[in-house]
Design a protein around this motif. Sequence first.
Motif, PDB file in Angstrom:
ATOM      1  N   ILE A  59      34.577  42.179  39.596  1.00 29.31           N
ATOM      2  CA  ILE A  59      35.603  43.205  39.796  1.00 29.31           C
ATOM      3  C   ILE A  59      36.981  42.647  39.467  1.00 29.31           C
ATOM      4  N   MET A  60      37.225  41.409  39.862  1.00 29.03           N
ATOM      5  CA  MET A  60      38.518  40.797  39.556  1.00 29.03           C
ATOM      6  C   MET A  60      38.678  40.575  38.057  1.00 29.03           C
ATOM      7  N   GLU A  61      37.615  40.206  37.386  1.00 22.65           N
ATOM      8  CA  GLU A  61      37.687  40.046  35.933  1.00 22.65           C
ATOM      9  C   GLU A  61      37.994  41.391  35.262  1.00 22.65           C
ATOM     10  N   TRP A  62      37.412  42.463  35.777  1.00 22.90           N
ATOM     11  CA  TRP A  62      37.607  43.780  35.172  1.00 22.90           C
ATOM     12  C   TRP A  62      39.008  44.335  35.396  1.00 22.90           C
ATOM     13  N   PHE A  63      39.593  44.090  36.570  1.00 23.02           N
ATOM     14  CA  PHE A  63      40.838  44.777  36.929  1.00 23.02           C
ATOM     15  C   PHE A  63      42.048  43.868  37.128  1.00 23.02           C
ATOM     16  N   SER A  64      41.860  42.677  37.654  1.00 20.56           N
ATOM     17  CA  SER A  64      42.959  41.771  37.958  1.00 20.56           C
ATOM     18  C   SER A  64      44.141  42.515  38.602  1.00 20.56           C
ATOM     19  N   PRO A  65      43.920  43.171  39.747  1.00 24.12           N
ATOM     20  CA  PRO A  65      44.987  43.958  40.362  1.00 24.12           C
ATOM     21  C   PRO A  65      46.021  43.079  41.071  1.00 24.12           C
ATOM     22  N   ASP A  66      47.137  43.685  41.428  1.00 23.34           N
ATOM     23  CA  ASP A  66      48.135  42.972  42.225  1.00 23.34           C
ATOM     24  C   ASP A  66      47.665  42.833  43.668  1.00 23.34           C
ATOM     25  N   VAL A  67      46.957  43.853  44.149  1.00 23.52           N
ATOM     26  CA  VAL A  67      46.427  43.870  45.510  1.00 23.52           C
ATOM     27  C   VAL A  67      44.999  44.392  45.459  1.00 23.52           C
ATOM     28  N   LEU A  68      44.104  43.756  46.204  1.00 23.75           N
ATOM     29  CA  LEU A  68      42.738  44.258  46.339  1.00 23.75           C
ATOM     30  C   LEU A  68      42.438  44.439  47.817  1.00 23.75           C
ATOM     31  N   VAL A  69      41.911  45.612  48.169  1.00 24.23           N
ATOM     32  CA  VAL A  69      41.537  45.926  49.539  1.00 24.23           C
ATOM     33  C   VAL A  69      40.064  46.304  49.559  1.00 24.23           C
ATOM     34  N   GLY A  70      39.273  45.574  50.331  1.00 23.69           N
ATOM     35  CA  GLY A  70      37.861  45.926  50.431  1.00 23.69           C
ATOM     36  C   GLY A  70      36.987  44.761  50.837  1.00 23.69           C
ATOM     37  N   GLY A  71      35.720  45.061  51.107  1.00 18.11           N
ATOM     38  CA  GLY A  71      34.761  44.035  51.480  1.00 18.11           C
ATOM     39  C   GLY A  71      34.292  43.233  50.283  1.00 18.11           C
ATOM     40  N   PHE A  72      33.858  42.002  50.544  1.00 20.94           N
ATOM     41  CA  PHE A  72      33.357  41.113  49.482  1.00 20.94           C
ATOM     42  C   PHE A  72      31.834  41.030  49.464  1.00 20.94           C
ATOM     43  N   HIS A  73      31.184  41.574  50.444  1.00 24.28           N
ATOM     44  CA  HIS A  73      29.732  41.520  50.604  1.00 24.28           C
ATOM     45  C   HIS A  73      29.188  40.086  50.574  1.00 24.28           C
ATOM     46  N   PHE A  74      29.795  39.243  51.397  1.00 24.42           N
ATOM     47  CA  PHE A  74      29.381  37.847  51.521  1.00 24.42           C
ATOM     48  C   PHE A  74      28.677  37.572  52.845  1.00 24.42           C
ATOM     49  N   MET A  75      28.459  38.583  53.684  1.00 25.45           N
ATOM     50  CA  MET A  75      28.009  38.356  55.054  1.00 25.45           C
ATOM     51  C   MET A  75      26.622  37.714  55.141  1.00 25.45           C
ATOM     52  N   LYS A  76      25.839  37.785  54.076  1.00 27.31           N
ATOM     53  CA  LYS A  76      24.506  37.178  54.077  1.00 27.31           C
ATOM     54  C   LYS A  76      24.515  35.756  53.516  1.00 27.31           C
ATOM     55  N   LEU A  77      25.684  35.289  53.085  1.00 29.68           N
ATOM     56  CA  LEU A  77      25.772  33.967  52.463  1.00 29.68           C
ATOM     57  C   LEU A  77      26.193  32.916  53.472  1.00 29.68           C
ATOM     58  N   ASP A  78      25.531  31.777  53.431  1.00 32.17           N
ATOM     59  CA  ASP A  78      25.945  30.652  54.266  1.00 32.17           C
ATOM     60  C   ASP A  78      27.178  29.998  53.650  1.00 32.17           C
ATOM     61  N   PRO A  79      28.129  29.559  54.491  1.00 29.91           N
ATOM     62  CA  PRO A  79      29.271  28.817  53.954  1.00 29.91           C
ATOM     63  C   PRO A  79      28.782  27.623  53.140  1.00 29.91           C
ATOM     64  N   GLY A  80      29.354  27.429  51.983  1.00 28.28           N
ATOM     65  CA  GLY A  80      28.914  26.337  51.121  1.00 28.28           C
ATOM     66  C   GLY A  80      29.278  26.597  49.681  1.00 28.28           C
ATOM     67  N   ASP A  81      28.447  26.125  48.774  1.00 28.14           N
ATOM     68  CA  ASP A  81      28.785  26.101  47.355  1.00 28.14           C
ATOM     69  C   ASP A  81      29.128  27.472  46.780  1.00 28.14           C
ATOM     70  N   THR A  82      28.342  28.494  47.130  1.00 24.22           N
ATOM     71  CA  THR A  82      28.585  29.817  46.546  1.00 24.22           C
ATOM     72  C   THR A  82      29.944  30.354  46.953  1.00 24.22           C
ATOM     73  N   LEU A  83      30.305  30.192  48.217  1.00 17.43           N
ATOM     74  CA  LEU A  83      31.613  30.648  48.676  1.00 17.43           C
ATOM     75  C   LEU A  83      32.736  29.764  48.117  1.00 17.43           C
ATOM     76  N   ASP A  84      32.468  28.479  47.956  1.00 21.79           N
ATOM     77  CA  ASP A  84      33.455  27.599  47.326  1.00 21.79           C
ATOM     78  C   ASP A  84      33.764  28.073  45.912  1.00 21.79           C
ATOM     79  N   THR A  85      32.710  28.410  45.179  1.00 19.76           N
ATOM     80  CA  THR A  85      32.884  28.891  43.804  1.00 19.76           C
ATOM     81  C   THR A  85      33.666  30.193  43.783  1.00 19.76           C
TER      82      THR A  85
END
Length: 262
Positions: free
Chosen positions: A192-218
């Motif tokens: 979504i960021m690649e498509w729009f690159s907005p000044d402000v983004l408001v919304g969920g990231f849908h990361f709640m099923k991910l464990d903190p670690g490499d994927t979130l670091d990326t």
Amino acid sequence: MKITALLENTTERNDMQVEHGLSLYIETDTHKILFDMGQSNLFAKNAETLGIDLSAVDIAVLSHGHYDHGGGLKTFLSLNDKAPVYINRFAFEPHFNASDKYIGLDASLKTTLVEQDRLRFTAETCTLAPGLTLFSCNERARSCDLGSFGLTVLDGNNHVPDDFRHEQYLLIEEKDLRVLISGCSHKGIQNIMEWFSPDVLVGGFHFMKLDPGDTLDTAARALNKYSTRYFTGHCTGEEQFAYLKERMERLEYLSCGKTIEL
């Protein structure tokens, strides 16, 4: 522009009621917009507490076809008799979670919307008014794919991974500011960021099923490349937000009852 969270999973106020869901009230220079309605009537109760008149809303948008964003639609229709409701044409398809529990919309509402001449089905793009545009981005390439997290859609008699073709995003362009509103960013917040690159983004990231670690670091590294201010919550996950917050300078949590002024 003002954006108020009428509903989110959490709150810092003792006069707000919460549930797993999202509802945003947006005031631009020219419009009053309701973006999602949570899973029940709590968004409306919170709006009343906040002194927000939902009968004055002139545009309603449903971000995607899940109950925790569209479950309050019936309540909204009972409070507002004029606003068109913009819904992706795939949103009423049957959607399920990883346990095969139905998490889609109340199909009877489609009939109600048609009878009231309130339903506005959207496709790839839809201009609501000058400076207000909905995008589904189904025809755009996705460089990042985290999968469907077990979410499915019924294709005939078979459950197939959801490609989230029913999800759409609202771009608001006002006073040289580009603000993107997303419900859950199921198609991938990095995409979504690649498509729009907005000044402000408001919304969920849908990361709640991910464990903190490499994927979130990326993800944090990718999101930090933009000058965007991020306001998130709901399906991002509280633990995941805390992890990202340590790695992102322009990330804030938008809980129920809070207002952003831009």
